[in-house]
Design an enzyme around this catalytic site. Structure first.
Site, PDB file in Angstrom:
ATOM      1  N   LYS A  44       0.863  -1.184   0.000  1.00 48.36           N
ATOM      2  CA  LYS A  44       0.000   0.000   0.000  1.00 48.36           C
ATOM      3  C   LYS A  44       0.898   1.232   0.000  1.00 48.36           C
ATOM      4  O   LYS A  44       1.613   1.501   0.971  1.00 48.36           O
ATOM      5  CB  LYS A  44      -0.924  -0.008   1.211  1.00 48.36           C
ATOM      6  CG  LYS A  44      -1.969   1.100   1.159  1.00 48.36           C
ATOM      7  CD  LYS A  44      -3.188   0.753   1.981  1.00 48.36           C
ATOM      8  CE  LYS A  44      -4.352   1.684   1.685  1.00 48.36           C
ATOM      9  NZ  LYS A  44      -5.582   1.267   2.322  1.00 48.36           N
ATOM     10  N   ASP A 141     -12.664   3.274  10.114  1.00 44.23           N
ATOM     11  CA  ASP A 141     -13.071   3.361   8.709  1.00 44.23           C
ATOM     12  C   ASP A 141     -13.622   2.019   8.231  1.00 44.23           C
ATOM     13  O   ASP A 141     -13.205   1.494   7.210  1.00 44.23           O
ATOM     14  CB  ASP A 141     -11.874   3.789   7.847  1.00 44.23           C
ATOM     15  CG  ASP A 141     -12.303   4.245   6.447  1.00 44.23           C
ATOM     16  OD1 ASP A 141     -13.496   4.582   6.284  1.00 44.23           O
ATOM     17  OD2 ASP A 141     -11.469   4.248   5.537  1.00 44.23           O
TER      18      ASP A 141
END
Length: 696
Positions: A44, A141
């Site tokens: 990522k 999230d």
């Protein structure tokens, strides 16, 4: 077509990027090969703008801190974090690569999810969140894009029965902090943000529970609770409007599930479960209630909303052309990922003041600090009119020395240059390098060291557990076989310690399910899907048995399955009214009920010794060991018998009949005087019993 500049790049000298998996508002996720450990990982890479500007250093610090916190979280339902680092201006995070799909794609292809599968997914998501909350970590999230569904082993792409893993723990906090400081906004998909996060910025474990409730609503109904054309409209509804029960859209939805979702998405945080563990217990209780009352509902699915067009079902492998937004809730929205995720906080935070002396880093144009002054050596002008000095008489003889000197200098330069070139060739040039020989991997450490020594190389070894390579054999080589290494260099070898063995913890049997699963997770064992059995002796939720004995040494990848008590089995109460006392009691006890008898009651309709009423009533769903109360008839009530001696026959008969007795008349001498001389019985008698009168 735009080519991603990172494709094919070697990040940090270790991770070779092979494909792009997804791109979102805060990062791009790539499929990469870890050359050191020879395994696929998900890399990522954070967008560079997050580390730009005055707050860039603060973001880098937060990014490192949150990555370390996420790496400490070890749970089978959480995407593991392996590494974190920086390569130039590239900030990256190395995570477990999970082949398969995610919940967003499942919803796009199916529209809605069957009730049983929904509860399975929520169970695994809450299990991961419960483990995080126990360590003081809040996800912040939770959304369908971060709920990954691993590929089902039975067939590629069939993710309907895959395991669930939750991704991006800790990242939202680092990005939210730097964004809210610089722009006065917070990040997070608006549809899944709890009202208190939007209104005040407050965030705790209950905000994750709220997001799970929104996930449940969307899976069951195919729609989000609140809808709007802009993020601010959705945020306004989140803060000011209660979310309706999903049963308003799916009428057949069992009441325990509707109540559970409504509790999760309550605007008041105090009404929600305090953390993922309590939410998980509530979910499992609801599932147990459905299995007892309406087990067929677990296989039902709500119809997709009107206008739903199923998207093609994705395969499990990463596709370089697949650029689904990894952080936005849907693809194809008119708003990009940053606009969709950014909403204003209640109180805007002013940007941070630049550090003192920052102007010294960037000198103003035209200042003395902008360029370095160069001082030149002045020269003397020679006048052409001045005659040259006459040459000495022996000048022609001395002119050979410059030529000899020039040849000597030239020869010296050539010899020195050649020597330096030879030194450079063998010290830093191509002659200083060789290739790593083959045959090192899977060889023993001694064998690998001998091979390297034969090529003039040294071995430096470290040890690591490996599930595939036998103990003592080389797992990986760095640089890899065939790679470049200095002739006098060192090759790093990772030697296998074999399969890592762990010990099954004690105290699993007899513990609550959540505590037993936490103990298995702490022991770094995989928690298998628990099975349930009814028990009259073991309380509900307590572990009855485990697939492996306590203190047993097993491979770390072993899945330990728990057998959990569902409490006493459900039973339907049968009809006992009108039955004999003993028969009714025996029938209920045969079903597993405890029988309680109240004081007998008089009854004019129910014979003595038979059941007048029961509680609970016939047809009620109860459980073994529950108590059923019976009330038995004692026969007709005992009342006062009217004294009719001396009355005329008619008056005596009327008085006794009105009192509830039957009258039997006996006449002597034909009852010539029509007067009652005797009655039997006198005093009291059961109502409805006969009274004999003797008339003269």
């Amino acid at each position: 077509m735009t080519t991603d500049p990172l494709l094919g790049r070697l990040v940090d000298g270790r991770y070779e990027i092979t494909a792009r998996i997804a791109r979102g508002g805060m990062a791009t996720v790539y499929l990469a090969l870890d050359r050191r450990l020879d395994r696929q990982v998900a890399l990522k890479v954070m967008h560079p703008h997050l580390a730009d500007g005055v707050e860039g250093a603060a973001f880098v610090s937060r990014f490192r801190r949150e990555a370390r916190a996420a790496a400490r979280l070890a749970h089978p339902g959480v995407v593991a974090v392996y590494d974190q680092g920086f390569d130039g201006e590239t900030s990256y995070l190395t995570m477990e690569y999970v082949p398969g799909s995610n919940l967003r794609r499942l919803l796009r292809s199916e529209g809605t999810v069957p009730l049983g599968r929904t509860l399975d997914i929520l169970d695994q998501v809450l299990g991961a969140l419960a483990a995080a909350h126990r360590k003081g970590l809040v996800h912040r999230d939770v959304k369908p894009e971060n709920v990954l569904i691993t590929a089902y082993e039975g067939g590629a792409g069939d993710d309907a029965d895959g395991r669930v893993k939750v991704a991006d723990f800790g990242l939202a906090r680092a990005v939210t902090e730097v964004t809210s400081t610089t722009t006065g906004t917070i990040l997070g998909t608006v549809a899944y943000l709890a009202p208190e996060v939007i209104a005040t910025g407050a965030c705790d474990a209950r905000t994750d529970v709220y997001a799970v409730g929104v996930l449940a609503f969307e899976m069951l109904t195919g729609t989000l609770p609140h809808d709007g054309t802009t993020p601010i409209q959705v945020a306004f509804q989140q803060v000011h409007d209660d979310i309706a029960s999903p049963a308003t859209l799916v009428p057949w939805l069992p009441e325990p599930v509707a109540e559970l979702v409504t509790r999760f998405v309550s605007r008041d945080p105090a009404r929600r479960p305090v953390d993922g563990g309590e939410a998980l217990d509530a979910l499992r209780a609801a599932r147990l209630a459905i299995r007892s009352t309406d087990p067929e509902a677990l296989g039902r699915r709500a119809d997709p909303p009107a206008g739903f067009a199923p998207a093609p079902r994705p395969g499990p492998s990463a596709d370089p052309s697949d650029d689904d937004d990894a952080d936005s809730p849907t693809s194809g929205d008119s708003l990009d990922a940053d606009q969709l995720d950014a909403i204003p906080v209640a109180a805007t935070v002013s940007p941070a003041t630049p550090p003192e002396g920052i102007d010294a880093w960037f000198p103003p144009e035209g200042s003395d600090l902008a360029t370095e002054r160069v001082v030149e050596q002045p020269t003397t002008r020679v006048d052409a009119s001045d005659p040259p000095a006459p040459a000495a008489p022996d000048a022609p003889r001395r002119r050979r020395w410059p030529r000899v000197l020039a040849w000597v200098l030239t020869l010296t330069v050539l010899l020195g240059g050649g020597g330096y070139g030879a030194w450079w060739w063998f010290e830093d040039g191509p002659g200083a390098w060789t290739t790593v020989p083959a045959g090192l991997e899977n060889a023993t450490l001694d064998e690998a060291a001998e091979i390297l020594a034969a090529h003039g190389l040294e071995a430096d070894s470290t040890e690591a557990h490996d599930d595939a390579v036998p103990e003592g054999a080389v797992v990986s080589v760095s640089p890899g076989e065939g790679g470049d290494v200095r002739k006098d260099g060192t090759v790093e070898l990772v030697v296998s310690l074999g399969v890592r063995m762990v010990t099954v913890p004690e105290g699993l049997v007899g513990a609550q399910q959540s505590d037993a699963e936490a103990a298995l997770t702490a022991a770094e064992l995989t928690v298998g899907r628990a099975t349930q059995e009814w028990s009259d002796t073991v309380p509900q939720g307590e572990v009855m048995a485990a697939s492996h004995d306590a203190n047993e040494s097993v491979p770390h990848s072993t899945a330990v399955t728990l057998t959990v008590s569902g409490g006493p089995a459900p039973v339907t109460v049968t009809q006992q009214v009108g039955r004999d006392r003993a028969d009714a009691q025996a029938a209920l006890e045969d079903l597993g009920f405890a029988v309680e008898l109240t004081e007998d009651e008089a009854s004019e309709t129910v014979p003595a010794g038979r059941v007048i009423r029961q509680s609970p009533e016939s047809g009620t769903r109860a459980h073994r060991l529950d108590t059923v109360t019976l009330t038995v008839s004692s026969g007709p009530p005992i009342i006062e018998v009217p004294n009719v001696v001396g009355l005329r026959t008619g008056a005596a008969t009327d008085a006794l009949t009105e009192a509830g007795f039957e009258v039997e008349t006996v006449k002597y001498l034909g009852g010539i005087l029509d007067t009652v001389r005797f009655q039997d019985p006198e005093g009291t008698a059961p109502k409805g019993s006969p009274v004999r009168i003797t008339v003269w």
